[in-house]
Scaffold this active site. Structure first.
Site, PDB file in Angstrom:
ATOM      1  N   ILE A   1      23.452 -20.223 -17.986  1.00  0.00           N
ATOM      2  CA  ILE A   1      24.454 -18.837 -17.586  1.00  0.00           C
ATOM      3  C   ILE A   1      24.972 -18.422 -18.487  1.00  0.00           C
ATOM      4  O   ILE A   1      25.988 -18.843 -19.208  1.00  0.00           O
ATOM      5  CB  ILE A   1      25.088 -19.139 -16.431  1.00  0.00           C
ATOM      6  CG1 ILE A   1      24.341 -19.887 -15.277  1.00  0.00           C
ATOM      7  CG2 ILE A   1      25.988 -18.196 -15.904  1.00  0.00           C
ATOM      8  CD1 ILE A   1      25.270 -20.632 -14.035  1.00  0.00           C
ATOM      9  N   PRO A   2      24.555 -17.217 -19.395  1.00  0.00           N
ATOM     10  CA  PRO A   2      24.812 -17.031 -20.673  1.00  0.00           C
ATOM     11  C   PRO A   2      25.919 -16.237 -21.015  1.00  0.00           C
ATOM     12  O   PRO A   2      26.210 -15.218 -21.147  1.00  0.00           O
ATOM     13  CB  PRO A   2      23.564 -16.307 -21.355  1.00  0.00           C
ATOM     14  CG  PRO A   2      22.940 -15.492 -20.045  1.00  0.00           C
ATOM     15  CD  PRO A   2      23.375 -16.351 -18.839  1.00  0.00           C
ATOM     16  N   CYS A   3      27.254 -17.114 -20.686  1.00  0.00           N
ATOM     17  CA  CYS A   3      28.671 -16.407 -21.058  1.00  0.00           C
ATOM     18  C   CYS A   3      28.981 -15.911 -22.249  1.00  0.00           C
ATOM     19  O   CYS A   3      29.790 -15.004 -22.478  1.00  0.00           O
ATOM     20  CB  CYS A   3      29.602 -17.181 -20.252  1.00  0.00           C
ATOM     21  SG  CYS A   3      29.686 -18.887 -20.915  1.00  0.00           S
ATOM     22  N   HIS A   4      28.107 -16.509 -23.085  1.00  0.00           N
ATOM     23  CA  HIS A   4      28.348 -16.139 -24.533  1.00  0.00           C
ATOM     24  C   HIS A   4      27.924 -14.858 -24.974  1.00  0.00           C
ATOM     25  O   HIS A   4      28.387 -14.080 -25.842  1.00  0.00           O
ATOM     26  CB  HIS A   4      27.611 -17.121 -25.645  1.00  0.00           C
ATOM     27  CG  HIS A   4      26.140 -17.009 -25.604  1.00  0.00           C
ATOM     28  ND1 HIS A   4      25.525 -17.742 -24.455  1.00  0.00           N
ATOM     29  CD2 HIS A   4      25.178 -16.621 -26.030  1.00  0.00           C
ATOM     30  CE1 HIS A   4      24.217 -17.595 -24.651  1.00  0.00           C
ATOM     31  NE2 HIS A   4      24.057 -16.800 -25.434  1.00  0.00           N
TER      32      HIS A   4
END
Length: 177
Positions: free
Chosen positions: A132-135
């Protein structure tokens, strides 16, 4: 029951956690909120979700966009899950802002406004980072803030995906370690 395993990445050890439904956690060693929702009683075991996550991570760290998503089991509030679902929609190599996500959630809920800070709180408590690409979320001005894994890792990940631009900057006072 939750199960754990470790993965050696170019950025250090990653702890993986899953239950029978899917991946429940992916944390860099020493990150903020490390294993916060990991059940006190868990066992080391290679589950199907962990095996698929290893394959996803191998593809990802080799520099190619994974073409599948391992099974995930988001554990959080309804608001957090809504935010995390929006994170899953951010394309590989692209970024968005906290404010843009807030606008989308406000529209989804029929609200005139949603706080970007509230979205930031949900993003920072994402238990399944990378997948889950929070970056891929940055501040409106290009500020690289708020990555629980650390700003250095956020920069590495954005560069790996080809999504890093020179206008990004590290703020003087960051919420990330």
């Amino acid at each position: 029951m939750q199960y754990t395993a470790t993965y050696q990445s170019p950025l250090g050890e990653i702890l993986l956690a899953s239950d029978d439904e899917g991946l429940t956690g992916l944390w860099f060693d020493h990150q903020k909120y490390y294993a916060q929702k990991l059940a006190p009683e868990h066992a080391q075991k290679e589950t199907p979700a962990i095996e698929q996550t290893r394959k996803w991570l191998d593809d990802y760290f080799s520099g190619k966009e994974p073409d599948f998503l391992p099974p995930i089991h988001m554990i959080g509030t309804p608001f957090q899950k809504d935010v995390w679902k929006f994170l899953l929609q951010i394309p590989y190599g692209k970024t968005t802002t906290y404010g843009e996500i807030a606008q989308k959630i406000a529209a989804q809920r029929g609200l005139a406004h949603m706080s970007a800070h509230a979205v930031g709180g949900a993003v920072s408590h994402n238990e399944i980072s990378l997948i889950i690409p929070c970056h891929r979320v940055v501040g409106k001005s290009g500020s690289l803030t708020g990555y629980a894994g650390g700003i250095d890792k956020k920069i590495y990940l954005l560069k790996l995906e080809g999504g890093y631009i020179e206008a990004f900057f590290v703020p003087k006072h960051s919420t990330a370690p």
